[in-house]
Each structure stands twice: as structure tokens, then as C-alpha cells.
Design an enzyme around this catalytic site. Structure first.
Site, mmCIF file in Angstrom:
data_model
loop_
_atom_site.group_PDB
_atom_site.id
_atom_site.type_symbol
_atom_site.label_atom_id
_atom_site.label_comp_id
_atom_site.label_asym_id
_atom_site.label_seq_id
_atom_site.Cartn_x
_atom_site.Cartn_y
_atom_site.Cartn_z
ATOM 1 N N LYS A 14 0.837 -1.195 0.000
ATOM 2 C CA LYS A 14 0.000 0.000 0.000
ATOM 3 C C LYS A 14 0.882 1.259 0.000
ATOM 4 C CE LYS A 14 -3.863 -2.309 2.362
ATOM 5 N NZ LYS A 14 -4.781 -2.270 3.533
ATOM 6 N N ARG A 119 -1.170 -14.574 4.194
ATOM 7 C CA ARG A 119 -1.934 -13.941 5.287
ATOM 8 C C ARG A 119 -1.206 -14.130 6.618
ATOM 9 N NH1 ARG A 119 -6.464 -10.542 4.066
ATOM 10 N NH2 ARG A 119 -7.355 -11.103 6.073
ATOM 11 N N ARG A 136 2.697 -6.682 9.561
ATOM 12 C CA ARG A 136 1.895 -5.641 10.221
ATOM 13 C C ARG A 136 2.240 -5.521 11.710
ATOM 14 N NH1 ARG A 136 -3.833 -7.365 7.357
ATOM 15 N NH2 ARG A 136 -3.690 -6.067 5.484
ATOM 16 N N HIS A 159 -1.758 -5.220 1.390
ATOM 17 C CA HIS A 159 -2.997 -5.970 1.177
ATOM 18 C C HIS A 159 -2.638 -7.382 0.743
ATOM 19 C CE1 HIS A 159 -6.811 -7.368 -0.403
ATOM 20 N NE2 HIS A 159 -6.114 -7.803 -1.441
HETATM 21 P P1 ADP Z 1 -7.495 -7.118 5.348
HETATM 22 O O1 ADP Z 1 -6.701 -6.058 4.614
HETATM 23 O O2 ADP Z 1 -6.731 -7.647 6.528
HETATM 24 O O3 ADP Z 1 -8.024 -8.204 4.449
HETATM 25 P P2 ADP Z 1 -10.218 -6.054 5.408
HETATM 26 O O4 ADP Z 1 -10.441 -6.692 4.083
HETATM 27 O O5 ADP Z 1 -11.190 -6.347 6.504
HETATM 28 O O6 ADP Z 1 -8.765 -6.362 5.979
HETATM 29 O O7 ADP Z 1 -10.200 -4.459 5.249
HETATM 30 C C1 ADP Z 1 -9.526 -3.871 4.162
HETATM 31 C C2 ADP Z 1 -8.720 -2.686 4.639
HETATM 32 O O8 ADP Z 1 -9.600 -1.680 5.124
HETATM 33 C C3 ADP Z 1 -7.775 -2.962 5.809
HETATM 34 O O9 ADP Z 1 -6.548 -3.525 5.431
HETATM 35 C C4 ADP Z 1 -7.614 -1.578 6.401
HETATM 36 O O10 ADP Z 1 -6.671 -0.794 5.695
HETATM 37 C C5 ADP Z 1 -9.002 -0.976 6.200
HETATM 38 N N1 ADP Z 1 -9.859 -1.169 7.376
HETATM 39 C C6 ADP Z 1 -10.501 -2.305 7.745
HETATM 40 N N2 ADP Z 1 -11.214 -2.122 8.861
HETATM 41 C C7 ADP Z 1 -11.035 -0.821 9.203
HETATM 42 C C8 ADP Z 1 -11.526 0.014 10.271
HETATM 43 N N3 ADP Z 1 -12.336 -0.466 11.190
HETATM 44 N N4 ADP Z 1 -11.134 1.307 10.307
HETATM 45 C C9 ADP Z 1 -10.335 1.796 9.372
HETATM 46 N N5 ADP Z 1 -9.838 1.085 8.350
HETATM 47 C C10 ADP Z 1 -10.172 -0.211 8.253
HETATM 48 MG MG MG Z 2 -9.525 -8.221 2.997
#
Ligand code: ADP
Ligand code: MG
Length: 201
Positions: A14, A119, A136, A159
Site C-alpha cells: 500500500k 496472510r 503488520r 494488502h
Molecule cells: P485485510 O486487509 O486484513 O483483508 P479487510 O479486508 O477487513 O482487511 O479491510 C480492508 C482494509 O480496510 C484494511 O486492510 C484496512 O486498511 C481498512 N480497514 C478495515 N477495517 C477498518 C476500520 N475499522 N477502520 C479503518 N480502516 C479499516
Molecule cells: Mg480483505
């Protein structure tokens, strides 16, 4: 069914990962676990491509909202809303600002259990609670509470696709078929060959 070693996953460093000079560190961790890089490019994404990316999975809005609510409750805190979809609408708007703020590095990685392995190496969504030893957990310190208070997306460097089905959708969303390269790595022999012949002279 295709052999396990054919599994693919989509990864994106990112804008904060690029700005923190962590491209090399992130790539190193996937290389050293044994996965194979099969596509790579750098660009500044558009808000439209980002919104489509996060909503490829129709369940993403609900699941991400629920995960955020649980994140608050597990810490004894009150979530900003009890409605997962209301939470995700805000997250998505903030994600669009975050993800278009600078260049990203998009990649496709291939190998056994690529989705789960990546992951694991990346760690949980919220840096405050992601395990030490993960990307992370080791390189950043954001939290839902801080990012929500400040009205922005959680900055978590990278991501990675959440499931093989999500990976395949994301790969075709970001890459053309001809951008993916089929090749053999010599290290695949020691990872996958059934009979380790051909080593001793
Ligand atoms: P991941 O990236 O671990 O798969 P998600 O798909 O749930 O997580 O969410 C996508 C992205 O959105 C996260 O990596 C993060 O940057 C952002 N995000 C998720 N939940 C939140 C939150 N509650 N507040 C702010 N940003 C969030
Ligand atoms: Mg995700």
C-alpha cells in the site's frame, strides 16, 4: 483439482508501505518462505479501481464491519456503530483516499497454500493486535480506535487476498493475463519433488 503448488494470491504494497521503504522487506519475506513471484508492477491506483477491488466479494462489507465491531468489543470499547454496513461505508470512503495517495506495488505470488501462507506472514488487519513476527506486527502501530477517531483508513502497509476465490477475482481485476509469467524456480525441486533424485552426483 490443481496441485497445491499452483495456488495464487494477490498482494499490494500500500502507499504507506512504499513510503516507509518496505517494498524490499515485504518481497523478501514472501521469497524466503518459498513462494514464487509471477507478476509485479507499480502504479497509482484510481478510486474507482479501489472501490471495485474491495467490493469484488459481495460479503466484504458485512464481514469487515463485523470484524471492526468485534475488534472494539474485544478491547472493552464501544464501536462507532452497531451496524456493520454503516461502518464499512465509512471505511470504504477512507480506503479510497488512502489507497490513491501514492504509488502501490501490485504482485501475484504462487506456491503451496499461497493465500494462507501470505496472510500468516502479513498478520491481522489491525497492527495494534497483529502478531509480532508478521509484517503488520513488526513495522507499524496503527489501531481501529486511532484511525476511526482521526477519520481515516487503518494503515497496515500491505494488502493480501483473504481466500483463493478472492485471489482469483483480484488477480484478474489488476492484471492482464499476459502480465503473468509461467516459469520454474530451481528451488521448487526441494519444496515439491516427491523423489529427491538428481541432487547427489
Ligand atoms: P485485510 O486487509 O486484513 O483483508 P479487510 O479486508 O477487513 O482487511 O479491510 C480492508 C482494509 O480496510 C484494511 O486492510 C484496512 O486498511 C481498512 N480497514 C478495515 N477495517 C477498518 C476500520 N475499522 N477502520 C479503518 N480502516 C479499516
Ligand atoms: Mg480483505
Amino acid at each position: 483439482m490443481a496441485h497445491h503448488k499452483e495456488e495464487r494470491t494477490y498482494v499490494m504494497v500500500k502507499p504507506d508501505g512504499v513510503q516507509r521503504s518496505l517494498i524490499g522487506e515485504i518481497i523478501k519475506r514472501f521469497e524466503q518462505v518459498g513462494l514464487k513471484l509471477v507478476a509485479l508492477k507499480m502504479f497509482v491506483p484510481t478510486a474507482e479501481m479501489i472501490e471495485q477491488h474491495y467490493t469484488l466479494d459481495p460479503e466484504w462489507r458485512r464481514v469487515t464491519g463485523e470484524k471492526t465491531i468485534k475488534g472494539y468489543k474485544d478491547k472493552g470499547l464501544t464501536p462507532p456503530s452497531e451496524d456493520p454496513l454503516e461502518i464499512t461505508a465509512k471505511i470504504l470512503a477512507n480506503l479510497k483516499k488512502y489507497m490513491v495517495s501514492g504509488p502501490v506495488v501490485a504482485m501475484v505470488w504462487k506456491g503451496a497454500h499461497a493465500v494462507k501462507i501470505i496472510r500468516k506472514v502479513v498478520g491481522g488487519t489491525e497492527p495494534l493486535t497483529s502478531d509480532m513476527g508478521t509484517i503488520r506486527g513488526d513495522f507499524v502501530l496503527d489501531s481501529y480506535q486511532m484511525s476511526d477517531t482521526d477519520g481515516r483508513a487503518v494503515r497496515n502497509l500491505v494488502h493480501a487476498s483473504g481466500s483463493p476465490a478472492e485471489a482469483e477475482m483480484e488477480i484478474s481485476h489488476w492484471f492482464k493475463k499476459e502480465e503473468l509469467i509461467d516459469y520454474r524456480l530451481v528451488s521448487e525441486q526441494i519444496l515439491y519433488d516427491v523423489n529427491l533424485d538428481g541432487i547427489l552426483e
